[in-house]
Design a protein around this motif. Structure first.
Motif, PDB file in Angstrom:
ATOM      1  N   GLN A 264       0.672  -1.286   0.133  1.00 50.30           N
ATOM      2  CA  GLN A 264       0.004   0.114   0.024  1.00 50.30           C
ATOM      3  C   GLN A 264       0.793   1.224   0.216  1.00 50.30           C
ATOM      4  OE1 GLN A 264      -2.351  -0.489   3.506  1.00 50.30           O
ATOM      5  NE2 GLN A 264      -4.129  -0.932   1.971  1.00 50.30           N
TER       6      GLN A 264
ATOM      7  N   ARG B  14       0.533   5.782  -0.671  1.00 48.46           N
ATOM      8  CA  ARG B  14      -0.620   6.601  -0.242  1.00 48.46           C
ATOM      9  C   ARG B  14      -1.614   6.671  -1.037  1.00 48.46           C
ATOM     10  NH1 ARG B  14       3.139  12.036   1.054  1.00 48.46           N
ATOM     11  NH2 ARG B  14       4.499  10.941   2.607  1.00 48.46           N
ATOM     12  N   ASN B  15      -1.722   6.548  -2.277  1.00 46.15           N
ATOM     13  CA  ASN B  15      -2.656   6.786  -3.115  1.00 46.15           C
ATOM     14  C   ASN B  15      -3.289   5.678  -3.750  1.00 46.15           C
ATOM     15  OD1 ASN B  15      -3.016   9.430  -2.705  1.00 46.15           O
ATOM     16  ND2 ASN B  15      -1.681   9.807  -4.195  1.00 46.15           N
ATOM     17  N   LYS B  16      -2.387   4.407  -3.843  1.00 50.75           N
ATOM     18  CA  LYS B  16      -2.751   3.090  -4.525  1.00 50.75           C
ATOM     19  C   LYS B  16      -2.049   1.806  -4.048  1.00 50.75           C
ATOM     20  CE  LYS B  16       1.034   4.139  -7.759  1.00 50.75           C
ATOM     21  NZ  LYS B  16       1.268   4.216  -9.461  1.00 50.75           N
ATOM     22  N   ASN B  17      -2.616   0.844  -4.497  1.00 51.58           N
ATOM     23  CA  ASN B  17      -2.057  -0.445  -4.159  1.00 51.58           C
ATOM     24  C   ASN B  17      -1.328  -1.095  -5.356  1.00 51.58           C
ATOM     25  OD1 ASN B  17      -3.331  -0.193  -1.635  1.00 51.58           O
ATOM     26  ND2 ASN B  17      -5.276  -1.097  -2.223  1.00 51.58           N
TER      27      ASN B  17
END
Length: 107
Positions: free
Chosen positions: A86, A88-91
């Motif tokens: 993970q 901040r904004n995506k996996n």
């Protein structure tokens, strides 16, 4: 260029092969067997090692499987460790794969 196995501790030299002639200042033409007909037969002096003869040393030459374009195809055998990292904004999906010509390393 590595011949045969692809690993960190794979043997770096194969041979011995007879030197046919000196080509230029630092090149040597070697007598390679027919199984290595796809490999260019002129090598730089830095790629060669001196062979010290030993009557107890028995050489075992393993035939190599080389394709015409000088590579081989690796195929995945098993997925060992799938993970999702993970940010901040995506996996991001990460997958550890066991390849056909590589052994299982201890983690």
């Amino acid at each position: 260029m590595r011949f045969g196995k692809k690993r960190k501790l794979a043997p770096r030299y194969i041979g011995p092969f007879e030197i046919l002639e000196k080509v230029g200042a630092v090149g040597y033409r070697l007598a390679l067997p027919p199984s290595l007909s796809e490999v260019h037969n002129i090598f730089h002096v830095m790629m060669l090692r001196k062979y010290h003869s030993d009557p107890l040393h028995v050489l075992q030459f393993e035939p190599l499987e080389l394709k015409t374009y000088m590579s081989f195809e690796e195929t995945p055998v098993q997925i060992l460790d799938p993970r999702v990292k993970q940010l901040r904004n995506k996996n991001i999906t990460l997958v550890k794969v066991l390849w056909q010509y590589h052994g299982l390393e201890k983690m």
